[in-house]
Design an enzyme around this catalytic site. Sequence first.
Site, mmCIF file in Angstrom:
data_model
loop_
_atom_site.group_PDB
_atom_site.id
_atom_site.type_symbol
_atom_site.label_atom_id
_atom_site.label_comp_id
_atom_site.label_asym_id
_atom_site.label_seq_id
_atom_site.Cartn_x
_atom_site.Cartn_y
_atom_site.Cartn_z
ATOM 1 C CG ASN A 58 -61.158 -74.427 -34.312
ATOM 2 O OD1 ASN A 58 -61.542 -73.268 -34.437
ATOM 3 N ND2 ASN A 58 -60.587 -75.092 -35.295
ATOM 4 C CB ILE A 84 -46.817 -88.261 -33.344
ATOM 5 C CG1 ILE A 84 -48.294 -88.633 -33.577
ATOM 6 C CG2 ILE A 84 -46.384 -87.170 -34.308
ATOM 7 C CD1 ILE A 84 -49.298 -87.527 -33.220
ATOM 8 C CE1 TYR A 108 -52.828 -81.947 -25.371
ATOM 9 C CE2 TYR A 108 -54.904 -81.706 -26.563
ATOM 10 C CZ TYR A 108 -53.569 -82.091 -26.536
ATOM 11 O OH TYR A 108 -52.978 -82.614 -27.664
HETATM 12 N N1 LIG Z 1 -52.303 -88.596 -30.679
HETATM 13 C C1 LIG Z 1 -53.154 -87.642 -30.976
HETATM 14 O O1 LIG Z 1 -54.327 -87.884 -31.298
HETATM 15 C C2 LIG Z 1 -52.734 -86.192 -30.949
HETATM 16 C C3 LIG Z 1 -53.641 -85.219 -31.409
HETATM 17 C C4 LIG Z 1 -53.262 -83.875 -31.376
HETATM 18 C C5 LIG Z 1 -52.002 -83.523 -30.927
HETATM 19 N N2 LIG Z 1 -51.144 -84.498 -30.474
HETATM 20 C C6 LIG Z 1 -49.823 -84.067 -30.009
HETATM 21 O O2 LIG Z 1 -48.825 -84.750 -30.737
HETATM 22 C C7 LIG Z 1 -47.670 -84.962 -29.924
HETATM 23 C C8 LIG Z 1 -47.316 -86.441 -29.892
HETATM 24 O O3 LIG Z 1 -48.419 -87.152 -29.383
HETATM 25 P P1 LIG Z 1 -48.454 -88.744 -29.181
HETATM 26 O O4 LIG Z 1 -49.908 -89.092 -29.101
HETATM 27 O O5 LIG Z 1 -47.608 -89.420 -30.176
HETATM 28 O O6 LIG Z 1 -47.709 -88.972 -27.771
HETATM 29 P P2 LIG Z 1 -47.924 -88.348 -26.308
HETATM 30 O O7 LIG Z 1 -48.938 -87.270 -26.300
HETATM 31 O O8 LIG Z 1 -48.111 -89.472 -25.376
HETATM 32 O O9 LIG Z 1 -46.563 -87.618 -25.894
HETATM 33 C C9 LIG Z 1 -45.465 -87.247 -26.544
HETATM 34 C C10 LIG Z 1 -44.212 -87.544 -25.721
HETATM 35 O O10 LIG Z 1 -43.781 -86.372 -25.011
HETATM 36 C C11 LIG Z 1 -43.071 -86.809 -23.875
HETATM 37 N N3 LIG Z 1 -42.926 -85.744 -22.870
HETATM 38 C C12 LIG Z 1 -43.906 -85.196 -22.117
HETATM 39 N N4 LIG Z 1 -43.391 -84.300 -21.254
HETATM 40 C C13 LIG Z 1 -42.047 -84.274 -21.467
HETATM 41 C C14 LIG Z 1 -40.981 -83.551 -20.874
HETATM 42 N N5 LIG Z 1 -41.174 -82.696 -19.868
HETATM 43 N N6 LIG Z 1 -39.728 -83.764 -21.347
HETATM 44 C C15 LIG Z 1 -39.505 -84.648 -22.353
HETATM 45 N N7 LIG Z 1 -40.490 -85.379 -22.938
HETATM 46 C C16 LIG Z 1 -41.744 -85.195 -22.504
HETATM 47 C C17 LIG Z 1 -43.930 -87.972 -23.367
HETATM 48 O O11 LIG Z 1 -43.209 -88.821 -22.468
HETATM 49 C C18 LIG Z 1 -44.340 -88.661 -24.662
HETATM 50 O O12 LIG Z 1 -43.498 -89.754 -25.011
HETATM 51 C C19 LIG Z 1 -48.014 -84.384 -28.547
HETATM 52 O O13 LIG Z 1 -47.552 -83.045 -28.464
HETATM 53 C C20 LIG Z 1 -49.543 -84.405 -28.553
HETATM 54 O O14 LIG Z 1 -50.112 -83.456 -27.671
HETATM 55 C C21 LIG Z 1 -51.475 -85.809 -30.478
#
Ligand SMILES: NC(=O)c1ccc[n+]([C@@H]2O[C@H](COP(=O)([O-])OP(=O)(O)OC[C@H]3O[C@@H](n4cnc5c(N)ncnc54)[C@H](O)[C@@H]3O)[C@@H](O)[C@H]2O)c1
Length: 260
Positions: free
Chosen positions: A155, A28, A164
Amino acid sequence: MVDIHPRNPWQIDLSGRTVIVSGASWGIGQCIVEAFLACGADVHCCDIRADGLDELADKGAHVRQIDLTVPTDVEEWMVAIEKDADNPVSVLVNNAGGFGQSKPGEFVEVTDAEWESAYKVNADTTFVLSRAVVKRMINSGGGRIINISSGAGLNASTTQNHAYTAAKHAVTGLTRQMAFGLGKYGITVNGVAPGFVISSPETEAFWDDMGPEIQRRHIENVFLRRTGIVGDIAGPVIFLASDLAGWMSGQVLAVNGGKL
Ligand SMILES: NC(=O)c1ccc[n+]([C@@H]2O[C@H](COP(=O)([O-])OP(=O)(O)OC[C@H]3O[C@@H](n4cnc5c(N)ncnc54)[C@H](O)[C@@H]3O)[C@@H](O)[C@H]2O)c1
């Protein structure tokens, strides 16, 4: 005929805006960076992991490998951006996040390490980076902050990952409280709460592990009958960063294909 409206205000043109996106290595975050670049913004992005960052640099983003939970490193990055950018930071997208070490399971089995890790990765990254950026936005007269929370930040989640879910609720709470306090400085703070998006090799493996029956039930519970793609999340983020959303603050948009 002379065009008296050279710039259509309903089109999203972010040229000249300095934008920060965290967690850009893949998924994302990577798509959000590409979307801002396509709108003409000057994008500064980071991740704790190096992978994927070179690819974004080749596309025109400024990249930095950094752990956002270390305030001194974040401050150094802010100083570097200030030196490099033509304009003050006007948009911050707190996308860094994820499960960390946390996993699904019974509440009484949640370990201290899982709990701390989920908060560090989601709540601490959002807090530390926002604090550094907001100081500057106040001085420059305003800005936009968009926090990526989760359906699990609104939720309870069927995944049963207690740490989480709690940490993403913290991101939602911080979004609302910051919006309340920062409006007087011309700063809007909103959130996007994605449903399940196949965004990375990790989420792909998670989806595969569900097996056909749970996958079928998941899809049946989504109005649009599909999982999300990364662009489904980047679109609303660009909207919230744009002039079109100038009178929105404290909102967390559930972007999930429709759910009861
Ligand atoms: N993919 C899904 O289904 C989903 C659903 C709900 C929410 N999200 C949220 O969307 C966002 C993006 O998700 P995604 O699935 O694309 O990737 P992801 O959850 O794997 O992570 C996002 C990125 O954050 C980076 N990160 C983590 N800790 C860090 C730190 N301390 N400093 C710098 N960078 C750091 C990770 O290396 C990773 O590349 C996240 O916040 C995730 O929790 C994702």
